[in-house]
Design a protein around this motif. Sequence first.
Motif, PDB file in Angstrom:
ATOM      1  N   UNK A  43       0.862  -1.236  -0.041  1.00 52.26           N
ATOM      2  CA  UNK A  43       0.116  -0.080   0.097  1.00 52.26           C
ATOM      3  C   UNK A  43       0.713   1.283   0.005  1.00 52.26           C
ATOM      4  N   UNK A  44       1.947   1.298   0.758  1.00 57.19           N
ATOM      5  CA  UNK A  44       2.880   2.192   0.810  1.00 57.19           C
ATOM      6  C   UNK A  44       3.707   2.472  -0.656  1.00 57.19           C
ATOM      7  N   UNK A  45       3.940   1.412  -1.110  1.00 53.44           N
ATOM      8  CA  UNK A  45       4.622   1.509  -2.490  1.00 53.44           C
ATOM      9  C   UNK A  45       3.621   2.183  -3.613  1.00 53.44           C
ATOM     10  N   UNK A  46       2.328   1.867  -3.518  1.00 55.17           N
ATOM     11  CA  UNK A  46       1.303   2.241  -4.291  1.00 55.17           C
ATOM     12  C   UNK A  46       0.992   3.706  -4.263  1.00 55.17           C
ATOM     13  N   UNK A  47       1.018   4.088  -2.789  1.00 56.57           N
ATOM     14  CA  UNK A  47       0.911   5.459  -2.571  1.00 56.57           C
ATOM     15  C   UNK A  47       2.133   6.339  -2.966  1.00 56.57           C
ATOM     16  N   UNK A  48       3.405   5.733  -2.761  1.00 52.61           N
ATOM     17  CA  UNK A  48       4.559   6.540  -3.315  1.00 52.61           C
ATOM     18  C   UNK A  48       4.340   6.599  -4.637  1.00 52.61           C
ATOM     19  N   UNK A  49       4.171   5.561  -5.247  1.00 48.50           N
ATOM     20  CA  UNK A  49       3.993   5.816  -6.859  1.00 48.50           C
ATOM     21  C   UNK A  49       2.959   6.783  -7.459  1.00 48.50           C
ATOM     22  N   UNK A  50       2.060   6.892  -6.668  1.00 48.39           N
ATOM     23  CA  UNK A  50       0.870   7.578  -6.909  1.00 48.39           C
ATOM     24  C   UNK A  50       1.467   9.327  -6.809  1.00 48.39           C
ATOM     25  N   UNK A  51       2.050   9.338  -5.545  1.00 47.19           N
ATOM     26  CA  UNK A  51       2.532  10.827  -5.577  1.00 47.19           C
ATOM     27  C   UNK A  51       3.576  11.062  -6.363  1.00 47.19           C
ATOM     28  N   UNK A  52       4.476  10.085  -6.685  1.00 48.68           N
ATOM     29  CA  UNK A  52       5.424  10.424  -7.963  1.00 48.68           C
ATOM     30  C   UNK A  52       4.954  10.892  -9.349  1.00 48.68           C
ATOM     31  N   UNK A  53       3.958  10.240  -9.427  1.00 44.36           N
ATOM     32  CA  UNK A  53       3.019  10.702 -10.763  1.00 44.36           C
ATOM     33  C   UNK A  53       2.523  11.957 -10.684  1.00 44.36           C
ATOM     34  N   UNK A  54       1.783  12.311  -9.396  1.00 40.21           N
ATOM     35  CA  UNK A  54       1.425  13.683  -9.416  1.00 40.21           C
ATOM     36  C   UNK A  54       2.448  14.599  -9.340  1.00 40.21           C
ATOM     37  N   UNK A  55       3.638  14.423  -8.781  1.00 47.78           N
ATOM     38  CA  UNK A  55       4.768  15.265  -8.666  1.00 47.78           C
ATOM     39  C   UNK A  55       5.416  15.415  -9.980  1.00 47.78           C
ATOM     40  N   UNK A  56       5.409  14.386 -11.081  1.00 47.32           N
ATOM     41  CA  UNK A  56       5.962  14.559 -12.109  1.00 47.32           C
ATOM     42  C   UNK A  56       5.096  15.229 -13.305  1.00 47.32           C
ATOM     43  N   UNK A  57       3.624  15.625 -12.818  1.00 46.34           N
ATOM     44  CA  UNK A  57       2.961  16.417 -13.749  1.00 46.34           C
ATOM     45  C   UNK A  57       3.464  17.534 -14.095  1.00 46.34           C
ATOM     46  N   UNK A  58       3.330  17.810 -15.532  1.00 46.40           N
ATOM     47  CA  UNK A  58       4.012  18.911 -16.289  1.00 46.40           C
ATOM     48  C   UNK A  58       2.614  20.243 -15.838  1.00 46.40           C
ATOM     49  N   UNK A  59       1.657  19.978 -15.352  1.00 49.35           N
ATOM     50  CA  UNK A  59       0.847  21.103 -15.212  1.00 49.35           C
ATOM     51  C   UNK A  59       1.156  21.975 -13.939  1.00 49.35           C
ATOM     52  N   UNK A  60       0.574  23.348 -13.846  1.00 44.98           N
ATOM     53  CA  UNK A  60       0.723  24.087 -12.928  1.00 44.98           C
ATOM     54  C   UNK A  60       2.194  24.634 -12.836  1.00 44.98           C
ATOM     55  N   UNK A  61       2.662  25.146 -11.818  1.00 47.73           N
ATOM     56  CA  UNK A  61       3.947  25.945 -11.843  1.00 47.73           C
ATOM     57  C   UNK A  61       5.147  24.994 -11.949  1.00 47.73           C
ATOM     58  N   UNK A  62       6.180  25.344 -12.754  1.00 44.87           N
ATOM     59  CA  UNK A  62       7.422  24.273 -12.752  1.00 44.87           C
ATOM     60  C   UNK A  62       8.455  25.334 -12.843  1.00 44.87           C
ATOM     61  N   UNK A  63       9.538  24.863 -11.808  1.00 48.00           N
ATOM     62  CA  UNK A  63      10.680  25.530 -11.848  1.00 48.00           C
ATOM     63  C   UNK A  63      11.546  25.415 -13.160  1.00 48.00           C
ATOM     64  N   UNK A  64      12.068  26.618 -13.530  1.00 52.78           N
ATOM     65  CA  UNK A  64      13.202  26.795 -14.730  1.00 52.78           C
ATOM     66  C   UNK A  64      14.144  27.835 -14.299  1.00 52.78           C
TER      67      UNK A  64
END
Length: 140
Positions: free
Chosen positions: A6-27
């Motif tokens: 369950x923790x692994x699936x949660x971590x993968x989900x959080x990584x997918x959300x964090x990798x999204x290109x929507x919203x503000x991105x640092x450059x």
Amino acid sequence: MKSNDLNRIKLETLQDIGASKDGLQKEKNNRHTLRLANIPFDDHTSYLLKVTALLEVCVLALDGQGDFHSKMLSHHDLDTSVKMVLEVVIEMMPHDDMFKLKKLLTVLEEDIDNRYYPEKLKELIINSNHEKEKDIEKAK
């Protein structure tokens, strides 16, 4: 389901959300770190509709029919808000896409005299036309 799975699936989900290109991105620039806003659009129609809506909001605000600034930014006047939105709209305008569209249309329409027509293609067409004229003259 085990808690590790369950923790692994949660971590993968959080990584997918964090990798999204929507919203503000640092450059990172040479000196500064900027944040770029990525806005998803379905297609060109929705893109143009949103840009048009922003322009309509500016027109309404300038006509005095709308209150445009928020309470948090009450120290700014209406003109400042309209200027900011107009700057955003200008940055959002698809200038590069429109330039590409003009180039595509000139090639598809074979408008050789147009300034956007590619030079290499123009030379090839002119050379092939000369060869066709020579072949026609030889046939006579």
